[in-house]
Design a protein around this motif. Structure first.
Motif, PDB file in Angstrom:
ATOM      1  N   ILE A  76      20.795   6.516  20.006  1.00  0.00           N
ATOM      2  CA  ILE A  76      20.525   5.376  19.275  1.00  0.00           C
ATOM      3  C   ILE A  76      19.354   4.759  20.166  1.00  0.00           C
ATOM      4  CG2 ILE A  76      21.233   3.187  18.571  1.00  0.00           C
ATOM      5  CD1 ILE A  76      23.894   4.196  18.109  1.00  0.00           C
ATOM      6  N   LYS A  77      19.400   4.557  21.337  1.00  0.00           N
ATOM      7  CA  LYS A  77      18.152   3.966  22.117  1.00  0.00           C
ATOM      8  C   LYS A  77      16.929   4.835  21.891  1.00  0.00           C
ATOM      9  CE  LYS A  77      21.281   1.616  25.387  1.00  0.00           C
ATOM     10  NZ  LYS A  77      21.551   1.665  27.136  1.00  0.00           N
ATOM     11  N   GLU A  78      17.120   6.365  21.879  1.00  0.00           N
ATOM     12  CA  GLU A  78      15.963   6.893  21.862  1.00  0.00           C
ATOM     13  C   GLU A  78      15.183   6.780  20.485  1.00  0.00           C
ATOM     14  OE1 GLU A  78      17.039  10.895  23.168  1.00  0.00           O
ATOM     15  OE2 GLU A  78      17.172  10.000  25.155  1.00  0.00           O
ATOM     16  N   LEU A  79      16.165   6.915  19.349  1.00  0.00           N
ATOM     17  CA  LEU A  79      15.721   6.654  17.929  1.00  0.00           C
ATOM     18  C   LEU A  79      15.134   5.352  17.717  1.00  0.00           C
ATOM     19  CD1 LEU A  79      18.608   8.374  16.028  1.00  0.00           C
ATOM     20  CD2 LEU A  79      16.332   9.076  16.123  1.00  0.00           C
ATOM     21  N   LYS A  80      15.569   4.253  18.269  1.00  0.00           N
ATOM     22  CA  LYS A  80      15.145   2.763  18.310  1.00  0.00           C
ATOM     23  C   LYS A  80      13.549   2.929  18.756  1.00  0.00           C
ATOM     24  CE  LYS A  80      19.011  -0.074  17.837  1.00  0.00           C
ATOM     25  NZ  LYS A  80      19.812  -1.104  18.617  1.00  0.00           N
ATOM     26  N   SER A  81      13.392   3.374  19.975  1.00  0.00           N
ATOM     27  CA  SER A  81      12.154   3.545  20.365  1.00  0.00           C
ATOM     28  C   SER A  81      11.221   4.416  19.832  1.00  0.00           C
ATOM     29  CB  SER A  81      12.243   3.940  22.145  1.00  0.00           C
ATOM     30  OG  SER A  81      12.517   5.408  22.202  1.00  0.00           O
ATOM     31  N   SER A  82      11.450   5.400  19.314  1.00  0.00           N
ATOM     32  CA  SER A  82      10.826   6.420  18.455  1.00  0.00           C
ATOM     33  C   SER A  82      10.453   5.403  17.023  1.00  0.00           C
ATOM     34  CB  SER A  82      11.663   7.658  18.076  1.00  0.00           C
ATOM     35  OG  SER A  82      11.875   8.329  19.225  1.00  0.00           O
ATOM     36  N   ALA A  83      11.291   4.743  16.704  1.00  0.00           N
ATOM     37  CA  ALA A  83      11.051   3.884  15.535  1.00  0.00           C
ATOM     38  C   ALA A  83       9.907   2.942  15.914  1.00  0.00           C
ATOM     39  CB  ALA A  83      12.236   3.561  14.797  1.00  0.00           C
ATOM     40  N   VAL A  84      10.186   2.189  16.826  1.00  0.00           N
ATOM     41  CA  VAL A  84       9.072   1.035  17.279  1.00  0.00           C
ATOM     42  C   VAL A  84       7.605   1.915  17.418  1.00  0.00           C
ATOM     43  CG1 VAL A  84       8.311  -0.287  19.056  1.00  0.00           C
ATOM     44  CG2 VAL A  84      10.730  -0.297  18.204  1.00  0.00           C
ATOM     45  N   GLU A  85       7.719   3.130  18.181  1.00  0.00           N
ATOM     46  CA  GLU A  85       6.582   3.875  18.688  1.00  0.00           C
ATOM     47  C   GLU A  85       6.020   4.254  17.119  1.00  0.00           C
ATOM     48  OE1 GLU A  85       7.100   6.788  21.183  1.00  0.00           O
ATOM     49  OE2 GLU A  85       7.642   5.725  22.758  1.00  0.00           O
ATOM     50  N   ALA A  86       6.802   4.616  16.143  1.00  0.00           N
ATOM     51  CA  ALA A  86       5.997   5.111  14.828  1.00  0.00           C
ATOM     52  C   ALA A  86       5.498   4.021  14.127  1.00  0.00           C
ATOM     53  CB  ALA A  86       7.136   5.816  14.109  1.00  0.00           C
ATOM     54  N   ASP A  87       6.030   2.819  14.092  1.00  0.00           N
ATOM     55  CA  ASP A  87       5.572   1.613  13.386  1.00  0.00           C
ATOM     56  C   ASP A  87       4.566   1.138  14.031  1.00  0.00           C
ATOM     57  OD1 ASP A  87       6.197  -0.621  11.803  1.00  0.00           O
ATOM     58  OD2 ASP A  87       6.630  -1.706  13.563  1.00  0.00           O
ATOM     59  N   LEU A  88       4.190   1.271  15.498  1.00  0.00           N
ATOM     60  CA  LEU A  88       3.034   0.826  16.005  1.00  0.00           C
ATOM     61  C   LEU A  88       1.888   1.448  15.844  1.00  0.00           C
ATOM     62  CD1 LEU A  88       4.135  -0.417  19.525  1.00  0.00           C
ATOM     63  CD2 LEU A  88       3.520  -1.818  17.538  1.00  0.00           C
ATOM     64  N   ALA A  89       2.055   2.812  15.710  1.00  0.00           N
ATOM     65  CA  ALA A  89       1.253   3.914  15.393  1.00  0.00           C
ATOM     66  C   ALA A  89       0.749   3.895  14.004  1.00  0.00           C
ATOM     67  CB  ALA A  89       1.741   5.521  15.525  1.00  0.00           C
ATOM     68  N   LEU A  90       1.538   3.607  13.093  1.00  0.00           N
ATOM     69  CA  LEU A  90       1.226   3.507  11.507  1.00  0.00           C
ATOM     70  C   LEU A  90       0.720   2.138  11.243  1.00  0.00           C
ATOM     71  CD1 LEU A  90       1.675   4.495   8.588  1.00  0.00           C
ATOM     72  CD2 LEU A  90       3.942   3.563   8.474  1.00  0.00           C
ATOM     73  N   THR A  91       0.978   1.140  11.906  1.00  0.00           N
ATOM     74  CA  THR A  91       0.341  -0.336  11.665  1.00  0.00           C
ATOM     75  C   THR A  91      -1.134  -0.158  12.395  1.00  0.00           C
ATOM     76  OG1 THR A  91       2.209  -1.499  12.182  1.00  0.00           O
ATOM     77  CG2 THR A  91       0.195  -2.559  12.409  1.00  0.00           C
ATOM     78  N   ALA A  92      -1.401   0.555  13.357  1.00  0.00           N
ATOM     79  CA  ALA A  92      -2.710   0.896  13.966  1.00  0.00           C
ATOM     80  C   ALA A  92      -3.492   1.695  12.977  1.00  0.00           C
ATOM     81  CB  ALA A  92      -2.659   1.464  15.295  1.00  0.00           C
ATOM     82  N   ARG A  93      -2.969   2.608  12.282  1.00  0.00           N
ATOM     83  CA  ARG A  93      -3.664   3.434  11.505  1.00  0.00           C
ATOM     84  C   ARG A  93      -4.060   2.845  10.045  1.00  0.00           C
ATOM     85  NH1 ARG A  93      -1.993   9.617  11.354  1.00  0.00           N
ATOM     86  NH2 ARG A  93      -4.127   9.605  10.329  1.00  0.00           N
ATOM     87  N   LEU A  94      -3.014   1.881   9.782  1.00  0.00           N
ATOM     88  CA  LEU A  94      -3.254   1.094   8.465  1.00  0.00           C
ATOM     89  C   LEU A  94      -4.309   0.163   8.558  1.00  0.00           C
ATOM     90  CD1 LEU A  94       0.255   0.523   7.267  1.00  0.00           C
ATOM     91  CD2 LEU A  94      -1.426   1.599   5.884  1.00  0.00           C
ATOM     92  N   GLU A  95      -4.495  -0.316   9.758  1.00  0.00           N
ATOM     93  CA  GLU A  95      -5.442  -1.171  10.243  1.00  0.00           C
ATOM     94  C   GLU A  95      -6.737  -0.647  10.162  1.00  0.00           C
ATOM     95  OE1 GLU A  95      -4.244  -3.351  13.704  1.00  0.00           O
ATOM     96  OE2 GLU A  95      -2.786  -4.549  12.503  1.00  0.00           O
ATOM     97  N   GLU A  96      -6.964   0.519  10.389  1.00  0.00           N
ATOM     98  CA  GLU A  96      -7.922   1.266  10.941  1.00  0.00           C
ATOM     99  C   GLU A  96      -8.438   1.967   9.421  1.00  0.00           C
ATOM    100  OE1 GLU A  96      -9.716   5.302  13.137  1.00  0.00           O
ATOM    101  OE2 GLU A  96      -7.537   4.762  13.208  1.00  0.00           O
ATOM    102  N   ALA A  97      -7.577   2.147   8.700  1.00  0.00           N
ATOM    103  CA  ALA A  97      -7.981   2.455   7.389  1.00  0.00           C
ATOM    104  C   ALA A  97      -8.561   1.352   6.511  1.00  0.00           C
ATOM    105  CB  ALA A  97      -6.703   3.109   6.713  1.00  0.00           C
ATOM    106  N   GLU A  98      -8.017   0.285   6.758  1.00  0.00           N
ATOM    107  CA  GLU A  98      -8.466  -0.950   6.135  1.00  0.00           C
ATOM    108  C   GLU A  98      -9.857  -1.315   6.431  1.00  0.00           C
ATOM    109  OE1 GLU A  98      -5.785  -4.195   6.450  1.00  0.00           O
ATOM    110  OE2 GLU A  98      -4.231  -3.328   5.025  1.00  0.00           O
ATOM    111  N   ARG A  99     -10.043  -1.113   7.881  1.00  0.00           N
ATOM    112  CA  ARG A  99     -11.467  -1.422   8.358  1.00  0.00           C
ATOM    113  C   ARG A  99     -12.382  -0.318   7.743  1.00  0.00           C
ATOM    114  NH1 ARG A  99      -8.856  -2.088  13.308  1.00  0.00           N
ATOM    115  NH2 ARG A  99      -9.252  -0.074  14.030  1.00  0.00           N
ATOM    116  N   PHE A 100     -12.108   0.891   7.571  1.00  0.00           N
ATOM    117  CA  PHE A 100     -12.993   1.934   7.096  1.00  0.00           C
ATOM    118  C   PHE A 100     -13.288   1.764   5.591  1.00  0.00           C
ATOM    119  CE2 PHE A 100     -11.699   4.969  10.312  1.00  0.00           C
ATOM    120  CZ  PHE A 100     -12.793   4.824  11.187  1.00  0.00           C
TER     121      PHE A 100
END
Length: 145
Positions: free
Chosen positions: A60-84
């Motif tokens: 469960i701890k590993e899943l939570k950390s993976s979810a946080v990492e995925a959320d951060l990566a997705l947020t960064a990619r969304l912001e980059e897409a909006e800038r583009f």
């Protein structure tokens, strides 16, 4: 009583009671052995359950950390897409302005040579609406953050 001495009768009764006590002790001994065996099996089962619980907690701890990492990566990619998207909209706007200038220049050149009249190029409504949508998304993201 019937020719038997009282002592023999009492000793016979004691012997019968002693035999019954020994038999009952044997039965109790068997039950105690089974109880100890069950106790060992229960102890092993509890140890296995604790191990499985620890493994589940770690997963469960590993899943939570993976979810946080995925959320951060997705947020960064969304912001980059909006800038583009904003950059692309700016390029489209600049291209539209450049096309209007070229159209005006060619229109003036054609009028000066008296070739044929040219209809001026208008800014496409789709581009303007796309720009408005992008700016609205950027404003809503800023308000949500």
């Amino acid at each position: 009583m019937f020719g038997l001495p009282l002592g023999l009768f009492v000793e016979g009764a004691v012997a019968i009671l002693l035999a019954m006590t020994i038999g009952y002790c044997m039965i109790l001994n068997g039950r105690l052995k089974r109880l100890h065996q069950d106790k060992d099996a229960m102890r092993q089962m509890v140890a296995d359950l604790v191990g499985a619980t620890n493994m589940a907690n770690q997963a469960i701890k590993e899943l939570k950390s993976s979810a946080v990492e995925a959320d951060l990566a997705l947020t960064a990619r969304l912001e980059e897409a909006e800038r583009f998207g904003i950059e692309l909209a700016n390029h489209v706007t600049a291209g539209t302005v450049l096309m209007e200038r070229i159209a005006k220049i060619t229109s003036v050149a054609r009028h000066s040579q008296a070739i044929e009249p040219v209809v001026p190029v208008e800014t496409p409504n789709k581009v303007q609406s796309a720009l408005a949508q992008l700016s609205e998304r950027v404003r809503s993201r800023g308000a949500a953050a």
